[in-house]
Structures are given as C-alpha cells and as structure tokens.
Design a protein around this motif. Sequence first.
Motif, PDB file in Angstrom:
ATOM      1  N   ALA A 197       0.814  -1.225   0.000  1.00  0.00           N
ATOM      2  CA  ALA A 197       0.000   0.000   0.000  1.00  0.00           C
ATOM      3  C   ALA A 197       0.841   1.265   0.000  1.00  0.00           C
ATOM      4  CB  ALA A 197      -0.938  -0.006   1.208  1.00  0.00           C
ATOM      5  N   THR A 212      -5.414   1.961  -0.042  1.00  0.00           N
ATOM      6  CA  THR A 212      -6.154   0.698  -0.044  1.00  0.00           C
ATOM      7  C   THR A 212      -6.497   0.243  -1.462  1.00  0.00           C
ATOM      8  OG1 THR A 212      -7.152   1.311   2.079  1.00  0.00           O
ATOM      9  CG2 THR A 212      -8.181  -0.489   0.863  1.00  0.00           C
ATOM     10  N   LEU A 238      -5.163  -3.341  -3.257  1.00  0.00           N
ATOM     11  CA  LEU A 238      -6.008  -4.421  -3.766  1.00  0.00           C
ATOM     12  C   LEU A 238      -5.729  -4.699  -5.245  1.00  0.00           C
ATOM     13  CD1 LEU A 238      -9.302  -3.342  -1.986  1.00  0.00           C
ATOM     14  CD2 LEU A 238      -7.986  -5.427  -1.506  1.00  0.00           C
ATOM     15  N   TRP A 269      -2.302  -6.551  -5.540  1.00  0.00           N
ATOM     16  CA  TRP A 269      -2.443  -7.932  -5.059  1.00  0.00           C
ATOM     17  C   TRP A 269      -3.119  -8.816  -6.106  1.00  0.00           C
ATOM     18  CZ3 TRP A 269      -4.305  -7.878   0.759  1.00  0.00           C
ATOM     19  CH2 TRP A 269      -3.223  -7.524   1.566  1.00  0.00           C
ATOM     20  N   ASP A 291      -4.055 -11.977  -3.584  1.00  0.00           N
ATOM     21  CA  ASP A 291      -5.362 -12.060  -2.932  1.00  0.00           C
ATOM     22  C   ASP A 291      -5.813 -13.511  -2.776  1.00  0.00           C
ATOM     23  OD1 ASP A 291      -5.550 -12.101  -5.788  1.00  0.00           O
ATOM     24  OD2 ASP A 291      -7.713 -11.744  -5.639  1.00  0.00           O
ATOM     25  N   ALA A 293      -4.725   0.971   5.651  1.00  0.00           N
ATOM     26  CA  ALA A 293      -5.055   0.173   4.473  1.00  0.00           C
ATOM     27  C   ALA A 293      -4.900  -1.318   4.752  1.00  0.00           C
ATOM     28  CB  ALA A 293      -4.164   0.574   3.303  1.00  0.00           C
ATOM     29  N   ASN A 334      -8.161  -2.170   6.337  1.00  0.00           N
ATOM     30  CA  ASN A 334      -9.274  -2.046   5.390  1.00  0.00           C
ATOM     31  C   ASN A 334      -9.408  -3.250   4.469  1.00  0.00           C
ATOM     32  OD1 ASN A 334     -10.115   0.476   6.253  1.00  0.00           O
ATOM     33  ND2 ASN A 334      -9.106   1.611   4.597  1.00  0.00           N
ATOM     34  N   CYS A 335      -8.293  -3.777   4.019  1.00  0.00           N
ATOM     35  CA  CYS A 335      -8.292  -4.736   2.915  1.00  0.00           C
ATOM     36  C   CYS A 335      -9.019  -6.034   3.218  1.00  0.00           C
ATOM     37  CB  CYS A 335      -6.859  -5.033   2.475  1.00  0.00           C
ATOM     38  SG  CYS A 335      -5.833  -5.785   3.762  1.00  0.00           S
ATOM     39  N   GLY A 365     -12.914  -5.200  -1.311  1.00  0.00           N
ATOM     40  CA  GLY A 365     -12.030  -5.779  -0.314  1.00  0.00           C
ATOM     41  C   GLY A 365     -12.001  -7.279  -0.486  1.00  0.00           C
TER      42      GLY A 365
END
Length: 248
Positions: free
Chosen positions: A51, A105, A109, A112, A118, A136, A139-140, A159
């Motif tokens: 991030a 954030t 994402l 990732w 992810d 972040a 948050n994720c 997310g």
Amino acid sequence: MLREARVVVAAVRRVALLGGGFSTDEDGLLDDWLLDHARGDRPKVCFVPTASGDAPAYIDQFLRVFESRDCEPSVLPLFRRELDDEALRAFLLSQDVVYVGGGNTANLLAVWRAHGVDRILRDAYDHGTLLCGISAGANCWAEGSHTDSFGPLTFLRDGLGLLRGSVCPHYDSEPGRRTSYREAVAAGMLPSGWAVEDGVGALFVDGRLEEAVGTTPQARLYRVEADGDGGRGAGERALPCRVLGGSG
C-alpha cells in the motif's frame, strides 16, 4: 479390520485490525499483543508494504523493530518482485503472521490481484495464518472500507471479504472520519462495520470479534450500524477494550 479414524482439525481463521503498531507506537504494546496470538514459539512474520509502494523507510522500520523480537521477520516486495508464482505461494503459506502496512487501499487491492496475492491470502487465512494490518492493511480484509485512496474521504465497496461488513481506520484522529463513515453506512454505501481508533487492536476469529484491546484507557473500538427503522442515520456503539500494559 476397522480402520483407524482420522481426526481432521480445522484451522482457526483469524484477522486482526490494528490502530497502531511499529510505525506509530513507541511502546510496542500492540505488536507484543499481536505476537502473543501468533502460532509457534518463534513465529514467522511477513510484512507486506504494497500500500505504500514498498517504501524503503517503512520496510527498514519494520525490520528494525521486529528483528529485536522473538520472531522471524521477512518482507514481501511486489514492485520489485523476485519470486515466481510457485515460490510466492509457498512463501506466504509458510508464514504464521502476514502484517500489511498502511497506504493506499485501492492500489493495494489492485496490485495484489495482479500478482495473485489475494487468492494466496485467502488460502493462508483458511490454513490458520494470522492476517493483520494498520490503516489500508486493516481495510483490505473487509467487504468494504472508508478510505482516502482517491483523495477526499469516501467509501470503497471493495475488499477481500474475509471479514464481513466494513472497516474505518483512524476513527478518532483524522478530521471528518467519524462523520463521513457514519454517513456512508447510513446511506447504504457501506455495510455496517467496525470503526478503529488509534491505539486499538481487534481480533476476529472465524469472523466474530474475539478480543479488543487498547494502549490507553481512552482507546475505543466501535460498532457502527445503520438505523433499522427506515431512517437515514447510523448509530455507533463503543465496545469494551482491555487496556494493555496494566494501566487504567
């Protein structure tokens, strides 16, 4: 001849939201609390600084702090990635803790997903790796979050969804956070969720809040939910936090 029954023990799936840690706190209480929940006597702790764009100073700060603790720290850079897909998966699944840093954030994402991180983290979660992070990095894990990824404070309906609902970091320390998050929940732009003040740690086991702690008696974790009577408001409920360090 009867076959011996095989007992399969499901891994405990855990996520920790941090309102502080090595990058903001001098006392180290939240990081000590986090390591107390890690599996093993000398856990492997991987810092993921995506991030922040793999900021070198951030990485150096993590290593400086965690190399002095009873753990095996490492860093996963993605902007100058060195591991192929197979090695990346093996590396992440071998970790006891994945610690995600703060920053943007939305960018986190996106990067990732471009690298397949992810999907690997979902598997790590199912296998018992403790997933955690600040800002972040908190948050994720949720279905949505309150963020400044696009400049002004706004909602992000995106997310990994490992934690149901939404997350708002810096609830007490950044102007506009409290009002903006409650407005987003009230309007249905974000689902009900968790507002984390600085100095708070919240541990979720299989999606349910297991423990909330604070570095000061004033630190709070809030549950924020839309009014259920058809109104356009959102209410917040402060949850008790155990004070770390024996004070308060």
